[in-house]
Design an enzyme around this catalytic site. Structure first.
Site, PDB file in Angstrom:
ATOM      1  CE  LYS A 205      15.552 -12.040   0.489  1.00 31.50           C
ATOM      2  NZ  LYS A 205      14.861 -12.476  -0.578  1.00 31.50           N
ATOM      3  CD  GLU A 211       7.585  -0.593   8.682  1.00 31.55           C
ATOM      4  OE1 GLU A 211       8.663  -0.253   7.978  1.00 31.55           O
ATOM      5  OE2 GLU A 211       6.410  -0.669   7.643  1.00 31.55           O
ATOM      6  N   GLY A 266      10.995 -13.266   0.637  1.00 27.25           N
ATOM      7  CA  GLY A 266      10.328 -12.578   2.233  1.00 27.25           C
ATOM      8  C   GLY A 266       8.307 -13.363   1.870  1.00 27.25           C
ATOM      9  NE  ARG A 267       6.104 -11.522  -3.279  1.00 25.51           N
ATOM     10  CZ  ARG A 267       7.024 -10.748  -4.133  1.00 25.51           C
ATOM     11  NH1 ARG A 267       7.712 -10.037  -2.653  1.00 25.51           N
ATOM     12  NH2 ARG A 267       7.522 -10.847  -4.775  1.00 25.51           N
ATOM     13  CG  HIS A 383     -24.393 -13.219   6.721  1.00 24.14           C
ATOM     14  ND1 HIS A 383     -26.146 -13.287   6.704  1.00 24.14           N
ATOM     15  CD2 HIS A 383     -24.185 -14.258   6.815  1.00 24.14           C
ATOM     16  CE1 HIS A 383     -25.928 -14.049   6.664  1.00 24.14           C
ATOM     17  NE2 HIS A 383     -25.193 -15.109   6.857  1.00 24.14           N
TER      18      HIS A 383
HETATM   19  O1  F6P Z   1       6.812  -5.197   2.451  1.00 28.89           O
HETATM   20  C1  F6P Z   1       8.413  -5.294   1.164  1.00 28.89           C
HETATM   21  C2  F6P Z   1       8.876  -5.992   2.258  1.00 28.89           C
HETATM   22  O2  F6P Z   1      10.289  -5.977   1.256  1.00 28.89           O
HETATM   23  C3  F6P Z   1       8.762  -7.683   2.165  1.00 28.89           C
HETATM   24  O3  F6P Z   1       8.822  -7.915   0.368  1.00 28.89           O
HETATM   25  C4  F6P Z   1       8.930  -8.886   2.993  1.00 28.89           C
HETATM   26  O4  F6P Z   1       8.265  -9.356   2.921  1.00 28.89           O
HETATM   27  C5  F6P Z   1       8.801  -7.454   3.934  1.00 28.89           C
HETATM   28  O5  F6P Z   1       8.925  -5.783   3.632  1.00 28.89           O
HETATM   29  C6  F6P Z   1       9.849  -7.257   5.722  1.00 28.89           C
HETATM   30  O6  F6P Z   1      11.435  -7.843   5.070  1.00 28.89           O
HETATM   31  P1  F6P Z   1      12.043  -7.845   5.788  1.00 28.89           P
HETATM   32  O7  F6P Z   1      11.703  -9.536   5.884  1.00 28.89           O
HETATM   33  O8  F6P Z   1      13.606  -7.782   4.819  1.00 28.89           O
HETATM   34  O9  F6P Z   1      11.845  -7.131   6.929  1.00 28.89           O
END
Ligand code: F6P
Length: 546
Positions: A205, A211, A266-267, A383
């Site tokens: 987003k 990452e 995002g979620r 289990h």
């Molecule tokens: O973990 C924090 C967060 O901002 C989430 O809310 C989001 O889904 C995720 O990082 C990834 O963010 P982006 O889509 O901006 O890379």
């Protein structure tokens, strides 16, 4: 005391709880009509909430609490496009992503629906090209592998839904997902794919997530080192983002970018362009059915009376257990292998949304908010951790989710699976009392001290609450309904608790500190830390724990 805990509806529930002595066994024995009354179904999805520690009075007091907290007003504000995400000054409009084009939703006086459908049209056209083999890689071959690079909401929804809809996958496409910054994740995926036939989707987003950018750069370097040329990047890399400037900076032509909007959290974003890997794998038609199922749940949530409203009932039951009965966790137990990643997806949806301890006005809360969410597909969980749910000291309300018909009818498997689902909810409700255990032990020939010694270990107190969610069969439409059901449940709880379910400042501090520590691990001097963190940095830099 906070305004909420002082409020009449809260106090009425507290009084009711203090006097509540029924067990579910008793409630069922005096009221066999519970199943018919405590059940809501439409479009092939049913919520049975009869096995809960509630009476008609409990439910009516919970609904009073919802009304007191203006649930209906704030629900309507969300659907209207008001800026209910106060700390980020944004509307919350994932519902617009599955809304028909002819039903306007206004943000700042502008109808967002034409834009939503324009992006969908572009996305679908792209999917057709890739799926039909018309979109070619640098040496003229069709795409065979899709690698989605994203994390959090830009990963979990697509992963969960793509896996859940495996039976509808394109026969010549495989999907891979890279999220972790651990280089092992991308390294293992890259071992499986051919650069000439791979399409990378960089999904973020913000397009600033550490990452995702690290993985995206590694993917591009790998592509260029394995036969791809700079001018081929456009054929193999597309972006999904709200941030065109950063996408261009990374080197992806914005013609190859699918956008969405700041009012999509995002979620809550799998319904937007973030759903591109899903749409590629199952095709636009099935993706449309997923959206239609979610829209049907939106309509139910928007229009059904609170007493007959699935997300409202589920949310209120969670409030009852979390705030009045001492529960701190909630288990989600899908009895469907295709839903294996649903608990992980719901962890972000629920815990990132409602893991808050200040209210919308910035006051510290004096009541519990979002629970710890966990789960595994049945019967594996049985289990592993069900022992604690049955006989442990924690109260853990559970959602059991199962399809009546299997997509893979195989001998007696499905009947066995469902018998386990139903048996677990029955066992958790009924338990097994001392008389029943004694009778069993006597039947097994036990007596005297041996019987007395075994007896307490074999007692199940029961009275442990469960919801059962059944779908006729898992398909894109029912999955859309199910996910939207949980989205709205989380919304309901956020409103009751008067918290902002739509920001996530809690993830920021760790990100900031990681930026400080990274150069320290790359030999660029040290910064002040507590003794433990400084010591750990020293050990890592020494390369051995000794
Ligand atoms: O973990 C924090 C967060 O901002 C989430 O809310 C989001 O889904 C995720 O990082 C990834 O963010 P982006 O889509 O901006 O890379």
């Amino acid at each position: 005391m906070s305004a909420l805990t002082r409020s009449p509806a809260w106090q009425a529930l507290a009084t009711h709880r203090a006097a509540f002595e029924h067990t579910m066994r008793d409630l069922f024995s005096v009221d066999p009509g519970r199943f018919d009354r405590y059940r809501i179904a439409f479009d092939g999805l049913m919520l049975d909430y009869a096995k809960n520690r509630v009476t008609d009075e409990t439910l009516s007091l919970l609904v009073d609490l919802a009304r007191q907290q203006n649930l209906e007003g704030l629900r309507d504000a969300m659907f209207r496009g008001d800026r209910i995400n106060l700390t980020e000054d944004r509307a919350v409009l994932h519902v617009a992503l599955r809304n028909p084009i002819d039903r306007p939703i206004l943000v700042d006086g502008q109808d967002v629906m034409p834009g939503v459908h324009a992006v969908l049209t572009r996305l679908y056209a792209f999917c057709h090209k890739v799926r039909d083999g018309e979109w070619r890689g640098y040496d003229g071959q069709a795409i065979t592998d899709i690698v989605n690079i994203g994390i959090g909401g830009s990963d979990l929804g697509p992963v969960m839904v793509t896996q859940a809809l495996t039976p509808w996958h394109h026969p010549h496409l495989a999907a891979h997902f890279v999220s972790n910054v651990d280089g092992t994740h991308i390294a293992e995926v890259l071992k499986k794919v051919d650069p000439a036939t791979t399409l990378f989707i960089i999904a973020s987003k913000t397009f600033t997530t550490q990452e995702t950018l690290a993985n995206a750069h590694t993917a591009r370097d790998w592509f260029l080192a394995h036969g791809g040329r700079a001018e081929d990047v456009a054929k193999h890399f597309v972006a999904v983002s709200t941030n065109g400037a950063e996408v261009a900076k990374f080197g992806i032509d914005t013609d190859n970018m699918f956008g969405f909007w700041d009012w999509v959290g995002g979620r809550y974003s799998l319904w937007s362009s973030i759903g591109l890997p899903i749409a590629l794998m199952v095709g636009p038609e099935k993706f449309g059915e997923l959206l239609a199922g979610a829209h049907a749940m939106d309509e139910h949530f928007r229009t059904a009376p609170l007493e007959q409203n699935m997300p409202v009932i589920m949310g209120l039951l969670g409030v009852w257990y979390g705030n009045f009965c001492g529960a701190t966790a909630h288990a989600v137990l899908p009895y469907d292998q295709y839903l294996a990643r649903l608990p992980a997806y719901l962890q972000q949806l629920d815990m990132e949304s409602n893991g808050k301890s200040v209210d919308r006005q910035g006051n510290q809360v004096d009541y519990a908010t979002g629970p710890i969410i966990f789960g595994e597909p049945g019967t594996n969980g049985q289990h592993a951790f069900y022992q604690l749910i049955h006989q442990g000291t924690h109260l853990i309300p559970c959602d059991f989710i199962a399809p009546i018909r299997s997509l893979n009818p195989t001998g007696r498997h499905h009947a066995m699976l469902l018998s386990n689902t139903l048996a677990q909810t029955e066992a958790l409700m009924r338990g097994k009392n001392a008389d029943e255990v004694r009778a069993e032990l006597v039947k097994e020939g036990k007596s005297g001290t041996e019987l007395d010694a075994l007896l307490p270990h074999k007692i199940f107190t029961g009275n442990r609450p469960t919801n059962t969610i059944l779908v006729d069969q898992l398909d894109p439409y029912r999955l859309g309904m199910l996910v939207a059901l949980y989205e709205h449940k989380v919304f309901v709880q956020g409103i009751i608790w008067n918290i902002n379910s739509f920001d996530q400042w809690g993830v920021e501090l760790g990100k900031q500190l990681a930026k400080v520590i990274l150069p320290e691990l790359e030999g660029e001097g040290t910064k002040p830390h507590d003794a433990s963190t400084a010591g750990l940095i020293g050990v890592v830099n020494a390369g051995t724990v000794g």
